[in-house]
Design a protein around this motif. Structure first.
Motif, short mmCIF file in Angstrom:
data_model
loop_
_atom_site.label_atom_id
_atom_site.label_comp_id
_atom_site.label_asym_id
_atom_site.label_seq_id
_atom_site.Cartn_x
_atom_site.Cartn_y
_atom_site.Cartn_z
N TRP A 1 30.28 57.71 -1.80
CA TRP A 1 31.56 57.41 -1.17
C TRP A 1 32.57 58.50 -1.56
O TRP A 1 32.39 59.18 -2.57
N ILE B 1 39.32 51.74 -5.35
CA ILE B 1 38.11 52.40 -5.83
C ILE B 1 37.07 51.38 -6.29
O ILE B 1 35.92 51.42 -5.87
N SER C 1 36.97 59.31 -1.84
CA SER C 1 38.36 58.84 -1.80
C SER C 1 39.26 60.00 -2.20
O SER C 1 38.87 60.86 -2.99
N TYR C 2 40.50 59.99 -1.65
CA TYR C 2 41.46 61.06 -1.93
C TYR C 2 42.65 60.54 -2.73
O TYR C 2 43.12 59.42 -2.51
N ASN C 3 43.09 61.37 -3.65
CA ASN C 3 44.23 61.04 -4.49
C ASN C 3 45.52 61.21 -3.69
O ASN C 3 45.88 62.32 -3.29
N TRP D 1 44.84 55.73 -4.69
CA TRP D 1 43.70 56.38 -4.06
C TRP D 1 43.53 55.85 -2.65
O TRP D 1 43.81 54.69 -2.37
N SER D 2 43.07 56.72 -1.75
CA SER D 2 42.82 56.29 -0.38
C SER D 2 41.64 55.33 -0.34
O SER D 2 40.81 55.29 -1.26
N GLN D 3 41.58 54.54 0.73
CA GLN D 3 40.46 53.63 0.90
C GLN D 3 39.15 54.42 0.93
O GLN D 3 38.98 55.31 1.75
N PRO D 4 38.21 54.14 0.01
CA PRO D 4 36.96 54.91 -0.01
C PRO D 4 36.18 54.76 1.29
O PRO D 4 36.18 53.70 1.92
N THR E 1 39.09 60.25 6.88
CA THR E 1 38.53 59.17 6.06
C THR E 1 39.06 57.80 6.42
O THR E 1 38.74 56.83 5.77
#
Length: 328
Positions: free
Chosen positions: A237, A200, A239-241, A246-249, A324
């Motif tokens: 931007w 993040i 991002s997913y939890n 967290w996923s790459q934004p 994403t």
């Protein structure tokens, strides 16, 4: 591109909302950003940072100086046909007050301010504050949020369903000029903030986190981040939890992001509409004739004149988790 469809809880699919005679969103939200309250809320002055009440019939937002160096929280009510003339909220109007956020029940309004903590000396940075709505609708005197603040500026509070507070901060211990931090609410007391870390936060600046009520995803505004847009411009931007991380934004695609400032993301209470602020639009682009003085004044005193305006877009335009991994 796969799209994200959000219901009121952020847990299941929903259709994009339709505008009705009683809807404050005219025209209906689509994947194309629209001005919010053109002529009343978005006027040609500098306006930003809109948030809706749970009922969706009142908006809180900022009226700013053109240099964006003084901010005041104002409010307007949707009367079923139009937005009413905005008014300054009772606790604002003197200090720099900004970034309003309402809790799910509408009882608490979080914001940032440089107002004096000691009642006397205004701060040189911005801290997090909170006001509570009393029975009858009046607001309490704002309360300083203590442990979550630092000697540097805090920005853009967002609160989850369980009370966890997300915000931006320029405090020491971050990765860039500003990072996103989180403070858990335990027994009614905010705990020492923790940095969200990578991916993040970056060596750029991450200022404005909009957390989903269930913490399933995060939309944030950043500047100077690798892969971002125009130099000196804020971009949005997502991002997913993923539980442990967290996923790459991913930078949101056009037409949500532009070379201009695109920032201040907020979800509508039902999760179907994304509100945001943008300085898109410039006088002098695509003119097909020389402007007369009256035409020039009309453009100078209207939205999309280069200052910041309020926009909305269907939340279903946000990319879904499975899309994403693609860089935009």
């Amino acid at each position: 591109m796969a799209l994200l469809a959000l219901g009121a809880t952020g847990r299941g699919p929903s259709k994009s909302p339709k505008a009705t005679a009683a809807s404050p969103f005219q025209p209906a939200p689509t994947a194309v950003p629209q001005l919010l309250g053109a002529g009343v809320l978005s006027t040609g002055d500098d306006e930003s940072h809109a948030v809706l009440t749970p009922e969706g019939d009142r908006v809180y937002f900022l009226k700013n100086t053109p240099l964006f160096d003084h901010w005041t929280i104002v409010t307007s009510r949707w009367n079923g046909k139009r937005w009413t003339t905005p008014e300054v909220v009772p606790f604002s109007g003197r200090w720099n007050d900004a970034d309003p956020f309402l809790t799910a029940d509408g009882s608490k309004l979080y914001f940032i301010s440089n107002r004096p903590v000691d009642g006397t000396t205004p701060k040189t940075d911005t801290d997090l504050w909170m006001a509570e709505q009393k029975p009858g609708g009046a607001w309490s005197a704002p309360v300083h949020l203590g442990v979550v603040n630092s000697s540097e500026s805090e920005w853009f509070p967002s609160v989850t369903r369980d009370g966890t507070l997300y915000f931006g901060s320029e405090r020491a211990g971050g990765k860039g000029g500003a990072d996103i931090w989180r403070s858990r609410l335990v027994g009614g007391v905010y705990q020492a903030p923790e940095n969200l870390g990578e991916p993040i936060n970056s060596e750029g600046g991450e200022f404005e986190p909009m957390i989903a009520p269930d913490e399933r995803f995060l939309v944030f505004a950043a500047i100077g981040r690798e892969g971002g847009g125009g130099a000196g411009a804020f971009d949005l931007w997502i991002s997913y939890n993923e539980g442990a991380r967290w996923s790459q934004p991913v930078r949101l695609p056009a037409p949500l992001n532009t070379p201009a400032w695109d920032f201040a993301p907020r979800l509508s209470p039902d999760g179907r509409v994304l509100l945001f602020t943008s300085s898109r639009g410039r006088i002098g682009r695509d003119l097909d004739h020389a402007l007369k003085y009256e035409e020039l004044l009309s453009k100078l005193h209207a939205p999309r004149n280069g200052l910041r305006d309020l926009y909305y877009i269907a939340a279903s335009a946000l990319p879904a988790p499975d899309s994403t991994q693609t860089t935009h």
